[in-house]
Write an enzyme that holds these catalytic residues in place. Structure first.
Site, PDB file in Angstrom:
ATOM      1  CG  ASN A 144     -16.533   3.941   0.847  1.00 11.87           C
ATOM      2  OD1 ASN A 144     -15.945   3.514  -0.134  1.00 11.87           O
ATOM      3  ND2 ASN A 144     -15.933   4.116   2.017  1.00 11.87           N
ATOM      4  CG  HIS A 203     -43.152  -6.354  -2.684  1.00  8.23           C
ATOM      5  ND1 HIS A 203     -43.732  -7.276  -1.837  1.00  8.23           N
ATOM      6  CD2 HIS A 203     -41.820  -6.551  -2.586  1.00  8.23           C
ATOM      7  CE1 HIS A 203     -42.797  -8.012  -1.279  1.00  8.23           C
ATOM      8  NE2 HIS A 203     -41.617  -7.589  -1.705  1.00  8.23           N
TER       9      HIS A 203
END
Length: 124
Positions: free
Chosen positions: A84, A114
């Site tokens: 969607n 990270h």
């Protein structure tokens, strides 16, 4: 044995330099395709762009605009699936969406990460 590229390290889930020039060039190409996709109103044109962009786009699968991803080529979508509006996929590693899947609006799928410790980030 030759050292692994940043792309190879990224896909292996290892530390890598996201500012690598090859990875930056890939992301620039993806952004250009996404701009075209997100501006297009023609389903056939959108599908053509997604087929260039994604690792796989299954039969009768639809992605509504706007759509954003990091690399595209690491995203695989099965048959008869629907993503969607406003879906974001940070596909720094493989994302596999199966057959007959419905993804709601504004869903975000992240494979990017990270180092959590500041010292590791500071070292680059």
């Amino acid at each position: 044995m030759a050292p692994r590229t940043n792309r190879e390290r990224m896909l292996a889930g290892e530390s890598y330099n996201c500012l690598d020039s090859d990875l930056e060039a890939e992301r620039r190409q993806v952004k250009a395709l996404l701009r075209r996709f997100n501006r297009s109103e023609l389903m056939q044109e959108r599908r053509s762009i997604l087929e260039q962009l994604l690792g796989q786009l299954g039969r009768d699968s639809i992605i509504e605009a706007p759509f954003h991803c990091t690399y595209g080529c690491n995203t695989y979508i099965g048959d008869h699936s629907y993503l969607n509006y406003s879906c974001i996929i940070l596909d720094n590693n493989e994302v596999r969406i199966g057959h007959h899947v419905m993804v709601g609006p504004a869903v975000q799928i992240y494979t990017a990460a990270h180092p959590i410790e500041a010292a590791a980030r500071i070292q680059g």
